[in-house]
Write a protein that holds these residues in place. Structure first.
Motif, PDB file in Angstrom:
ATOM      1  N   MET A   1       0.945  -1.099   0.063  1.00 49.57           N
ATOM      2  CA  MET A   1       0.161  -0.077   0.020  1.00 49.57           C
ATOM      3  C   MET A   1       0.926   1.360  -0.075  1.00 49.57           C
ATOM      4  SD  MET A   1      -3.320  -1.020   2.442  1.00 49.57           S
ATOM      5  CE  MET A   1      -4.161   0.548   1.966  1.00 49.57           C
ATOM      6  N   GLU A   2       2.081   1.229   0.881  1.00 50.19           N
ATOM      7  CA  GLU A   2       2.944   2.353   0.551  1.00 50.19           C
ATOM      8  C   GLU A   2       3.431   2.584  -0.644  1.00 50.19           C
ATOM      9  OE1 GLU A   2       5.842   2.300   3.814  1.00 50.19           O
ATOM     10  OE2 GLU A   2       4.388   1.834   5.447  1.00 50.19           O
TER      11      GLU A   2
ATOM     12  N   VAL B   1       2.338   1.886  -3.516  1.00 49.72           N
ATOM     13  CA  VAL B   1       1.220   2.364  -4.576  1.00 49.72           C
ATOM     14  C   VAL B   1       1.373   3.955  -4.326  1.00 49.72           C
ATOM     15  CG1 VAL B   1      -1.006   2.273  -5.225  1.00 49.72           C
ATOM     16  CG2 VAL B   1       0.161   0.230  -4.802  1.00 49.72           C
ATOM     17  N   GLU B   2       0.977   4.305  -3.263  1.00 48.78           N
ATOM     18  CA  GLU B   2       0.767   5.591  -2.834  1.00 48.78           C
ATOM     19  C   GLU B   2       2.008   6.515  -3.014  1.00 48.78           C
ATOM     20  OE1 GLU B   2      -2.094   7.246  -2.031  1.00 48.78           O
ATOM     21  OE2 GLU B   2      -2.542   5.289  -2.220  1.00 48.78           O
ATOM     22  N   LEU B   3       3.454   5.971  -2.720  1.00 49.40           N
ATOM     23  CA  LEU B   3       4.419   6.668  -3.181  1.00 49.40           C
ATOM     24  C   LEU B   3       4.895   6.594  -4.640  1.00 49.40           C
ATOM     25  CD1 LEU B   3       7.043   4.983  -0.575  1.00 49.40           C
ATOM     26  CD2 LEU B   3       6.417   7.541  -0.842  1.00 49.40           C
ATOM     27  N   CYS B   4       4.387   5.681  -5.439  1.00 53.09           N
ATOM     28  CA  CYS B   4       4.323   5.838  -7.095  1.00 53.09           C
ATOM     29  C   CYS B   4       3.348   6.701  -7.557  1.00 53.09           C
ATOM     30  CB  CYS B   4       4.159   4.415  -7.385  1.00 53.09           C
ATOM     31  SG  CYS B   4       5.553   3.224  -7.437  1.00 53.09           S
ATOM     32  N   ARG B   5       2.324   6.991  -6.756  1.00 51.08           N
ATOM     33  CA  ARG B   5       1.220   8.067  -7.219  1.00 51.08           C
ATOM     34  C   ARG B   5       1.892   9.387  -7.136  1.00 51.08           C
ATOM     35  NH1 ARG B   5      -3.676   5.848  -8.297  1.00 51.08           N
ATOM     36  NH2 ARG B   5      -4.174   4.127  -7.455  1.00 51.08           N
ATOM     37  N   LYS B   6       2.823   9.514  -6.054  1.00 53.79           N
ATOM     38  CA  LYS B   6       3.116  11.042  -5.637  1.00 53.79           C
ATOM     39  C   LYS B   6       4.618  11.199  -6.080  1.00 53.79           C
ATOM     40  CE  LYS B   6       0.219  10.567  -1.401  1.00 53.79           C
ATOM     41  NZ  LYS B   6       0.376  10.933  -0.103  1.00 53.79           N
TER      42      LYS B   6
ATOM     43  N   LYS C   1      -1.601  -2.753  -9.121  1.00 46.44           N
ATOM     44  CA  LYS C   1      -2.117  -1.390  -9.053  1.00 46.44           C
ATOM     45  C   LYS C   1      -1.120  -0.191  -9.805  1.00 46.44           C
ATOM     46  CE  LYS C   1      -5.803  -1.928  -6.556  1.00 46.44           C
ATOM     47  NZ  LYS C   1      -7.199  -1.492  -6.888  1.00 46.44           N
TER      48      LYS C   1
END
Length: 224
Positions: free
Chosen positions: A36-37, A39-44, A67
């Motif tokens: 989960m961390e 995915v969020e880091l790759c989004r930002k 994802k």
């Protein structure tokens, strides 16, 4: 060349080991302890490559990779203690670029990172379209269509297919294919190549017979 690397593993000692070797090679890193961390880091953020463990809490590596691939084509190297062929096939089918089994050599991992990035960079510089009857391969866009329908290949399938295309009618040894497509001295199970050939043939459908097995040598893409 220095790269921005995202290290994803729930074991802090593994992340630390990779981080230290990456820093020694001049790369910058960020870390995540679960999918989960990641995915969020790759989004930002923008990373050049992701090193992803499979067995992690909250969201496993396969799910996280799936994802991430929904919104990014960033290269991914899977890192796991699970080395069964089924796991490798699952990873390759969803777009994993390489697969490293624990315990691993940090030096070898760094070489694999360089190989993946070199291959990605090299493909981006090429500008070539190959058309054979109803099949069209656009190397620059990394797309393959059959009778107007786009087929989805994993990154390694694209690389293998394009290399075979560019060297059509030439018998390529297993060693040559592994060296050129994987880009490093391959220490793993050479069935990885056979697995990718099998997946590629399945994806090509009516054109699968163009990839010919050369007994005792390797493979050849055959077309006049």
């Amino acid at each position: 060349m220095a790269y921005s690397i995202l290290i994803v593993d729930d074991e802090e000692n593994i992340r630390t080991l990779i981080r230290k070797y990456a820093a020694f090679e001049g790369h910058s890193t960020q870390e995540a302890a679960n999918g989960m961390e990641a995915v969020e880091l790759c989004r930002k953020n923008t990373f050049d490559i992701v090193i992803m463990d499979i067995m992690m809490p909250l969201l496993d590596g396969f799910s996280a990779c799936r994802k991430i691939k929904e919104f990014s084509d960033i290269p991914v190297i899977m890192l796991s203690a699970r080395g069964e062929e089924y796991d490798k096939i699952s990873g390759f089918e969803m777009g994993v670029d390489d697969y490293v089994v624990k315990p691993f050599s940090p030096k070898e991992l760094m070489l694999r990172i360089e190989a993946v990035m070199k291959r990605v960079s090299g493909l981006q510089k090429k500008n070539q379209i190959v058309e054979i009857d109803g099949m069209r391969a656009d190397i620059t866009a990394r797309t393959v269509t059959i009778d107007g329908q786009k087929i989805n290949l994993s990154p390694k399938e694209y690389d293998l297919f394009f290399y075979l295309l560019q060297n059509r009618n030439i018998a390529l040894s297993r060693e040559k294919l592994i060296t050129e497509v994987w880009g490093y001295d391959f220490y793993g199970d050479d069935r990885t190549l056979d697995t990718h050939i099998k997946l590629l043939r399945k994806s090509l459908g009516p054109y699968s017979q163009l990839i010919v097995t050369v007994r005792g040598v390797g493979y050849r893409f055959e077309h006049e």
